[in-house]
Design a protein around this motif. Structure first.
Motif, short mmCIF file in Angstrom:
data_model
loop_
_atom_site.label_atom_id
_atom_site.label_comp_id
_atom_site.label_asym_id
_atom_site.label_seq_id
_atom_site.Cartn_x
_atom_site.Cartn_y
_atom_site.Cartn_z
N PHE A 248 0.83 -1.20 0.00
CA PHE A 248 0.00 0.00 0.00
C PHE A 248 0.87 1.26 0.00
O PHE A 248 0.62 2.20 -0.76
CB PHE A 248 -0.95 0.00 1.21
N GLY A 249 1.92 1.28 0.83
CA GLY A 249 2.83 2.43 0.87
C GLY A 249 3.53 2.64 -0.46
O GLY A 249 3.69 3.77 -0.91
N GLY A 250 3.96 1.56 -1.10
CA GLY A 250 4.62 1.68 -2.39
C GLY A 250 3.69 2.21 -3.47
O GLY A 250 4.08 3.02 -4.30
N LEU A 251 2.44 1.75 -3.45
CA LEU A 251 1.48 2.24 -4.45
C LEU A 251 1.13 3.71 -4.23
O LEU A 251 0.95 4.46 -5.19
CB LEU A 251 0.22 1.37 -4.42
N VAL A 252 1.05 4.12 -2.96
CA VAL A 252 0.79 5.54 -2.66
C VAL A 252 1.95 6.40 -3.15
O VAL A 252 1.75 7.44 -3.77
CB VAL A 252 0.53 5.74 -1.15
N LEU A 253 3.19 5.96 -2.88
CA LEU A 253 4.35 6.71 -3.36
C LEU A 253 4.40 6.77 -4.88
O LEU A 253 4.72 7.82 -5.46
CB LEU A 253 5.64 6.08 -2.84
N LEU A 254 4.06 5.67 -5.54
CA LEU A 254 4.04 5.66 -7.00
C LEU A 254 3.01 6.65 -7.54
O LEU A 254 3.28 7.37 -8.51
CB LEU A 254 3.73 4.25 -7.49
#
Length: 108
Positions: A60-66
């Motif tokens: 979830f954190g990676g997708l938000v950063l992306l």
């Protein structure tokens, strides 16, 4: 971050299959909690819930950063994926008109 989440998913599946839960990361000054399915089933299940939950947080954190990075690229004029907007186009036309006015010869 999303690559880390795939590693954590694999580690959780491996621990679930072998019946021994040990988190892949822990602070170095603490001992890593290791639980076995046969000896402490409740603690094993609690540790496995932690191991299955942490990859979702990383994903979830990676997708938000992306998403944040892609949105920033769309608003950056030097980015190849710049979408532009009407206000920027109007500003460019105004500046071009002023530059043209400046370079016109004087009329008497």
């Amino acid at each position: 971050m999303t690559g880390s989440s795939f590693f954590l998913f694999g580690h959780a599946a491996y621990d679930e299959n072998r019946g021994v839960a040990a988190p892949p990361y822990a602070p170095t000054r603490y001992t890593r909690p290791i639980e076995k399915r046969d000896t402490h089933p409740a603690l094993f299940r609690a540790l496995m819930n932690y191991e299955w939950g942490s990859p979702f947080v990383f994903l979830f954190g990676g997708l938000v950063l992306l998403r944040i990075i892609r949105r920033a690229n769309r608003s950056d004029p030097f980015s190849p994926s710049f979408s532009g907007n009407a206000a920027l186009d109007q500003c460019e036309r105004t500046l071009d008109a002023e530059l043209e006015k400046k370079h016109r010869p004087l009329r008497y």
